[in-house]
Design an enzyme around this catalytic site. Structure first.
Site, short mmCIF file in Angstrom:
data_model
loop_
_atom_site.label_atom_id
_atom_site.label_comp_id
_atom_site.label_asym_id
_atom_site.label_seq_id
_atom_site.Cartn_x
_atom_site.Cartn_y
_atom_site.Cartn_z
N LEU A 46 -18.70 -8.15 18.67
CA LEU A 46 -17.76 -8.09 17.54
C LEU A 46 -16.81 -9.28 17.67
CD1 LEU A 46 -16.17 -6.70 15.16
CD2 LEU A 46 -14.87 -5.50 16.91
N ASN A 103 3.31 0.13 7.32
CA ASN A 103 3.96 0.64 8.55
C ASN A 103 5.39 1.10 8.26
OD1 ASN A 103 1.67 -0.19 9.85
ND2 ASN A 103 2.60 -1.92 10.90
N HIS A 136 5.48 0.29 13.17
CA HIS A 136 4.63 -0.76 13.74
C HIS A 136 3.92 -0.26 15.01
CE1 HIS A 136 5.98 -3.51 10.76
NE2 HIS A 136 7.19 -3.65 11.21
N ASP A 151 -1.13 -2.75 5.75
CA ASP A 151 0.17 -2.61 5.10
C ASP A 151 0.63 -1.15 5.11
OD1 ASP A 151 2.42 -3.35 3.74
OD2 ASP A 151 1.46 -3.53 1.78
N TRP A 165 5.47 4.32 6.22
CA TRP A 165 5.05 5.45 7.07
C TRP A 165 6.25 5.95 7.87
CZ3 TRP A 165 5.07 6.71 12.20
CH2 TRP A 165 4.20 7.73 12.62
N ARG A 173 -2.39 -6.80 -3.66
CA ARG A 173 -2.13 -8.24 -3.59
C ARG A 173 -2.87 -8.82 -2.40
NH1 ARG A 173 3.05 -6.32 -4.29
NH2 ARG A 173 3.41 -6.11 -2.07
N LEU A 174 -3.08 -10.15 -2.44
CA LEU A 174 -3.69 -10.81 -1.27
C LEU A 174 -2.63 -11.33 -0.30
CD1 LEU A 174 -6.73 -12.83 -2.67
CD2 LEU A 174 -6.78 -10.84 -1.16
N SER A 175 -1.41 -11.55 -0.80
CA SER A 175 -0.30 -11.99 0.05
C SER A 175 -0.65 -13.16 0.96
CB SER A 175 0.23 -10.81 0.90
OG SER A 175 0.74 -9.81 0.06
C1 FPP Z 1 2.85 -4.56 7.17
O1 FPP Z 1 3.54 -3.34 6.98
C2 FPP Z 1 2.57 -4.74 8.58
C3 FPP Z 1 2.99 -5.77 9.33
C4 FPP Z 1 3.79 -6.89 8.81
C5 FPP Z 1 2.71 -5.84 10.79
C6 FPP Z 1 1.33 -5.44 11.20
C7 FPP Z 1 1.37 -5.11 12.64
C8 FPP Z 1 0.74 -4.07 13.22
C9 FPP Z 1 -0.23 -3.23 12.50
C10 FPP Z 1 1.02 -3.68 14.63
C11 FPP Z 1 0.53 -4.50 15.73
C12 FPP Z 1 -0.70 -5.32 15.50
C13 FPP Z 1 -1.54 -5.71 16.51
C14 FPP Z 1 -2.66 -6.64 16.23
C15 FPP Z 1 -1.38 -5.22 17.88
P1 FPP Z 1 5.03 -3.38 6.46
O2 FPP Z 1 5.94 -3.45 7.61
O3 FPP Z 1 5.19 -4.49 5.47
O4 FPP Z 1 5.12 -1.97 5.74
P2 FPP Z 1 5.94 -1.62 4.43
O5 FPP Z 1 5.39 -2.47 3.32
O6 FPP Z 1 5.67 -0.17 4.25
O7 FPP Z 1 7.37 -1.93 4.73
#
Ligand code: FPP
Length: 244
Positions: free
Chosen positions: A133, A24, A39, A22, A27, A196-198
Site C-alpha cells: 500500500l 474533527n 483531531h 473533514d 465532532w 469542496r476540493l479545498s
Molecule cells: C479537518 O477537520 C481536519 C484537519 C485539518 C486535520 C486532519 C488531521 C487528522 C485527521 C489527525 C491526524 C492525522 C494524521 C495523519 C496522523 P476540521 O478541523 O476542519 O473540522 P471542522 O471543519 O469540523 O472544524
C-alpha cells in the site's frame, strides 16, 4: 480478502482513494470537547482508513492531513496537530513497515518543525522498498502551489535550452508534480458533508469520482470505505467520451 483486484487494469479498476478528512472540529463541538480532542479521535480514524485499504487491497491511499492554509489556525491547534503527526509516525512506523506500507509525503515539508521533518524522512527511507500500500500523507500541501512549482521547473528548462516550449504538455507538467509515479485518484472522498476540493490534488483529480459522505472524520470506519467503493462502481466513467 480484498474486494479490489490489484491486477485488474481495466479503466474503471480502483487503484487510488484520496481522502479529505473533514469534521474533527464539529465532532468535538457536538460533544462539548475542545477541537484538539476531535483531531486526536481523527488520528484514530486514520488508522481505520489505512487498515481498511489494506484489507480491501486498495494499493494507493492519500490523506489530506494539513493544508497550506491550515497554518492560519490558532497556534495551539497547529502545535497539537504537529504533535499528533509526530506521535503517529513514531507509534505506527514499525507496524506500517512490517505490513508492507510505503509511506510517502507531499506538500511544503520545509515549513514543518525540524524534528517532524526528520521523522518524515525516517519513515520515507524505512518504508521505501514496500509495495503493498502506498500511503501518501499531504502535509502543508496546496494543489495550486504544486502546479505552480511544476510550471516553474518546466519554464527553467525551457529558459536553459534543455527543453522546447512545445514539450510543455500534460505529461511533462504532471511529471513535475509531487505525485509523479502515483496514479491519479479514482475517488476523492470528503467527509463531514462539505462539498469542496479545498485545494487538494487539483490537477490529479481532473477525472476523479467525487464522493461526499456526511460522516464526521473521527467516526469514519471501514464501512464508510466500502460504501464509497460501492458508489464508485455504480458510476460510469467516460473520460469525456460516450458509453461503450
Ligand atoms: C479537518 O477537520 C481536519 C484537519 C485539518 C486535520 C486532519 C488531521 C487528522 C485527521 C489527525 C491526524 C492525522 C494524521 C495523519 C496522523 P476540521 O478541523 O476542519 O473540522 P471542522 O471543519 O469540523 O472544524
Amino acid at each position: 480478502m480484498g474486494i479490489v483486484d490489484k491486477n485488474d487494469l481495466t479503466p474503471n479498476s480502483l487503484k487510488h482513494i484520496a481522502i479529505i478528512m473533514d469534521g474533527n472540529g464539529r465532532w468535538a463541538s457536538k460533544r462539548s470537547m475542545s477541537r484538539l480532542k476531535g483531531h486526536e479521535q481523527g488520528a484514530k480514524a486514520v488508522r481505520e482508513a489505512i487498515k481498511g485499504c489494506r484489507e480491501l487491497c486498495i494499493p494507493f491511499l492519500t490523506l489530506f492531513a494539513f493544508s497550506s492554509e491550515n497554518w492560519k489556525r490558532p497556534d495551539e491547534e497547529v502545535n497539537h496537530l504537529m504533535g499528533l503527526f509526530r506521535y503517529f509516525i513514531k507509534r505506527e512506523l514499525n507496524e506500517l513497515k512490517a505490513a508492507g506500507v510505503k509511506i510517502n509525503f507531499i506538500g511544503n515539508i520545509s515549513m514543518l518543525p525540524d524534528d517532524v521533518q526528520e521523522l518524515i524522512e525516517t519513515a520515507r527511507l524505512q518504508t521505501e522498498g514496500n509495495t503493498d500500500l502506498v500511503l501518501t500523507i499531504a502535509l502543508s500541501y496546496g494543489g495550486q502551489a504544486e502546479i505552480v512549482n511544476s510550471a516553474k521547473k518546466l519554464a527553467e528548462m525551457v529558459l536553459s535550452g534543455e527543453m522546447a516550449l512545445d514539450d510543455i504538455n500534460e505529461t511533462s507538467l504532471a511529471a513535475g508534480l509531487e505525485t509523479d509515479g502515483i496514479p491519479d485518484p479514482d475517488i476523492v472522498l470528503r467527509t463531514s458533508g462539505e462539498k469542496r476540493l479545498s485545494n487538494f490534488l487539483l490537477w490529479q483529480s481532473a477525472y476523479s469520482e467525487l464522493i461526499f459522505q456526511d460522516v464526521l472524520w473521527p467516526d469514519f470506519r471501514r464501512e464508510n470505505l466500502e460504501i464509497a467503493i460501492e458508489e464508485y462502481y455504480s458510476r460510469c466513467r467516460r473520460y469525456g467520451a460516450v458509453s461503450a
